[in-house]
Design a protein around this motif. Structure first.
Motif, PDB file in Angstrom:
ATOM      1  N   GLY A  34       0.779  -1.103   0.012  1.00  0.00           N
ATOM      2  CA  GLY A  34      -0.154  -0.012  -0.157  1.00  0.00           C
ATOM      3  C   GLY A  34       1.043   1.402   0.065  1.00  0.00           C
ATOM      4  N   GLN A  35       2.049   1.241  -0.016  1.00  0.00           N
ATOM      5  CA  GLN A  35       2.923   2.291  -0.043  1.00  0.00           C
ATOM      6  C   GLN A  35       3.361   2.559  -1.534  1.00  0.00           C
ATOM      7  OE1 GLN A  35       6.273   1.119   2.986  1.00  0.00           O
ATOM      8  NE2 GLN A  35       5.728   3.473   3.727  1.00  0.00           N
ATOM      9  N   TYR A  36       3.907   4.028  -1.663  1.00  0.00           N
ATOM     10  CA  TYR A  36       4.092   4.465  -2.798  1.00  0.00           C
ATOM     11  C   TYR A  36       5.726   4.909  -3.049  1.00  0.00           C
ATOM     12  CZ  TYR A  36       3.407   9.195  -1.118  1.00  0.00           C
ATOM     13  OH  TYR A  36       3.500  10.513  -0.283  1.00  0.00           O
ATOM     14  N   LEU A  37       5.865   5.208  -4.424  1.00  0.00           N
ATOM     15  CA  LEU A  37       7.192   5.543  -4.650  1.00  0.00           C
ATOM     16  C   LEU A  37       7.069   7.175  -5.503  1.00  0.00           C
ATOM     17  CD1 LEU A  37       7.892   5.261  -7.924  1.00  0.00           C
ATOM     18  CD2 LEU A  37       8.464   2.849  -6.990  1.00  0.00           C
ATOM     19  N   GLN A  38       7.987   7.839  -5.386  1.00  0.00           N
ATOM     20  CA  GLN A  38       7.841   9.073  -6.469  1.00  0.00           C
ATOM     21  C   GLN A  38       8.884   9.017  -7.350  1.00  0.00           C
ATOM     22  OE1 GLN A  38       6.087  12.622  -4.015  1.00  0.00           O
ATOM     23  NE2 GLN A  38       8.380  12.373  -3.446  1.00  0.00           N
ATOM     24  N   VAL A  39       8.695   9.189  -8.620  1.00  0.00           N
ATOM     25  CA  VAL A  39       9.674   9.028  -9.677  1.00  0.00           C
ATOM     26  C   VAL A  39      10.017  10.655  -9.845  1.00  0.00           C
ATOM     27  CG1 VAL A  39       9.740   9.258 -12.060  1.00  0.00           C
ATOM     28  CG2 VAL A  39       8.348   7.437 -11.033  1.00  0.00           C
ATOM     29  N   VAL A  40      11.515  10.737  -9.827  1.00  0.00           N
ATOM     30  CA  VAL A  40      12.020  12.302  -9.562  1.00  0.00           C
ATOM     31  C   VAL A  40      12.443  12.458 -11.050  1.00  0.00           C
ATOM     32  CG1 VAL A  40      14.047  13.253  -8.824  1.00  0.00           C
ATOM     33  CG2 VAL A  40      13.158  11.509  -7.561  1.00  0.00           C
ATOM     34  N   MET A  41      11.601  13.609 -11.462  1.00  0.00           N
ATOM     35  CA  MET A  41      11.807  14.150 -12.652  1.00  0.00           C
ATOM     36  C   MET A  41      12.719  15.438 -12.826  1.00  0.00           C
ATOM     37  SD  MET A  41       9.641  12.278 -14.838  1.00  0.00           S
ATOM     38  CE  MET A  41       9.308  13.081 -16.127  1.00  0.00           C
ATOM     39  N   GLY A  42      12.694  16.028 -11.483  1.00  0.00           N
ATOM     40  CA  GLY A  42      13.445  17.201 -11.365  1.00  0.00           C
ATOM     41  C   GLY A  42      13.592  17.355 -10.146  1.00  0.00           C
ATOM     42  N   GLU A  43      14.435  18.452  -9.435  1.00  0.00           N
ATOM     43  CA  GLU A  43      14.606  18.745  -8.302  1.00  0.00           C
ATOM     44  C   GLU A  43      13.312  19.113  -7.500  1.00  0.00           C
ATOM     45  OE1 GLU A  43      17.394  21.803  -5.380  1.00  0.00           O
ATOM     46  OE2 GLU A  43      17.892  21.643  -7.536  1.00  0.00           O
ATOM     47  N   ASN A  44      12.404  19.940  -8.181  1.00  0.00           N
ATOM     48  CA  ASN A  44      11.065  20.019  -7.567  1.00  0.00           C
ATOM     49  C   ASN A  44      10.032  19.624  -8.158  1.00  0.00           C
ATOM     50  OD1 ASN A  44      12.339  22.061  -5.587  1.00  0.00           O
ATOM     51  ND2 ASN A  44      12.737  23.287  -7.337  1.00  0.00           N
ATOM     52  N   GLU A  90      12.239   7.903  -5.219  1.00  0.00           N
ATOM     53  CA  GLU A  90      12.292   8.199  -3.713  1.00  0.00           C
ATOM     54  C   GLU A  90      11.305   7.027  -3.410  1.00  0.00           C
ATOM     55  OE1 GLU A  90      13.428  12.843  -3.187  1.00  0.00           O
ATOM     56  OE2 GLU A  90      11.213  11.828  -2.670  1.00  0.00           O
ATOM     57  N   ALA A  91      11.724   6.105  -2.441  1.00  0.00           N
ATOM     58  CA  ALA A  91      10.721   5.016  -1.953  1.00  0.00           C
ATOM     59  C   ALA A  91      11.608   4.324  -0.507  1.00  0.00           C
ATOM     60  CB  ALA A  91      10.698   3.802  -3.070  1.00  0.00           C
ATOM     61  N   PRO A  92      10.458   3.983   0.201  1.00  0.00           N
ATOM     62  CA  PRO A  92       9.060   3.874   0.074  1.00  0.00           C
ATOM     63  C   PRO A  92       8.592   5.225   0.886  1.00  0.00           C
ATOM     64  CG  PRO A  92       9.599   2.682   1.901  1.00  0.00           C
ATOM     65  CD  PRO A  92      10.908   3.160   1.285  1.00  0.00           C
ATOM     66  N   LEU A  93       7.201   5.518   0.626  1.00  0.00           N
ATOM     67  CA  LEU A  93       6.519   6.563   1.158  1.00  0.00           C
ATOM     68  C   LEU A  93       5.209   6.134   1.299  1.00  0.00           C
ATOM     69  CD1 LEU A  93       7.741   9.213  -1.759  1.00  0.00           C
ATOM     70  CD2 LEU A  93       8.275   9.253   0.887  1.00  0.00           C
ATOM     71  N   GLY A  94       4.530   7.047   2.369  1.00  0.00           N
ATOM     72  CA  GLY A  94       3.170   6.973   2.402  1.00  0.00           C
ATOM     73  C   GLY A  94       2.711   5.928   3.850  1.00  0.00           C
ATOM     74  N   SER A  95       1.787   6.390   4.533  1.00  0.00           N
ATOM     75  CA  SER A  95       1.416   5.811   5.707  1.00  0.00           C
ATOM     76  C   SER A  95      -0.074   5.137   5.763  1.00  0.00           C
ATOM     77  CB  SER A  95       1.211   6.853   6.734  1.00  0.00           C
ATOM     78  OG  SER A  95       0.123   7.952   6.309  1.00  0.00           O
TER      79      SER A  95
END
Length: 232
Positions: A34-44, A90-95
């Protein structure tokens, strides 16, 4: 949370609009279902996607990514994967992950590719020794949008503690399951939500309606899980 390079191992269209992507991370990823990741496209510029694979497989990350001409948010991620053959995440993320310690029955509610969130939870639960019953409601517009429909029907036959409830807004004439909006199907089946853990994923507008109507029906807010709830 770690920042990792991931090789794009495969990309397969499950429908004309949905890719199943398999990533091989540069190091094992320890995560909860159930957690997620973030694809880093750029610094922001970091774009979240639910991890559809099971926590038991720490060397493989599966994503379900919907693409459309009017949705550059996801389409640009797919194009980057196709061009570069690797991405940074960035992984893992989410509560809003699977609560293994709970004794309440589980309801999973997904709209479209929000299915990837509940798919990880469902697979993890059914592979465990936990006997709790779990019901999956998957809502979509048309039948071919339910890209694992036949597999889910087979899983329902194999597991006594699993029920699958597909819901279509524009079903074929021979459709024998629920029609309309997915959360209406849940409310039609459960007069009382108080004894349930409910996990929800989909468009923010859908999750907002689910939250409001389910709490009105008696669901305690702390028994509703979904990372979108933090943003609406």
């Amino acid at each position: 949370m770690s920042v990792l390079r991931c090789e794009v191992k495969s990309m397969k269209l499950m429908t004309p609009q949905v890719y199943r992507v398999e990533l091989t991370p540069s190091a094992p990823v320890v995560f909860y279902a159930g957690q997620y990741l973030q694809v880093v496209m750029g610094e922001n510029d970091k774009r979240p996607f639910s991890i559809a694979s099971m926590p038991a497989d720490q060397n493989r990350l599966e994503l379900h990514i919907g693409v459309a001409e009017d949705n550059p948010y996801s389409t640009e991620v797919v194009e980057l994967m196709q061009t570069e053959g690797e991405i940074k995440v960035e992984a893992p993320l989410g509560s809003a992950h699977y609560r293994a310690a709970s004794e309440r029955a589980m309801v999973l509610v997904a709209g479209g590719t929000g299915f990837s969130y509940v798919w990880s939870i469902l697979q993890h639960h059914l592979s465990s020794t936990d006997p709790r019953h779990v019901v999956l409601y998957w809502g979509a517009r048309q039948l071919n949008d339910l890209y694992l429909h036949e597999q889910l029907e087979q899983m329902q036959r194999m597991h006594e503690n699993f029920s699958y409830r597909p819901v279509l807004e524009s079903p074929p004439a021979e459709w024998e399951h629920s029609r309309g909006l997915v959360h209406h199907a849940v409310l039609g089946d459960f007069a009382n939500l108080e004894a349930l853990d409910i996990y929800v994923a989909g468009r923010f507008e859908m999750v907002r309606v689910v939250r409001d109507e389910f709490i009105q029906r008696g669901l305690p807010e702390n028994q509703l899980y979904g990372d979108a709830l933090s943003f609406i």
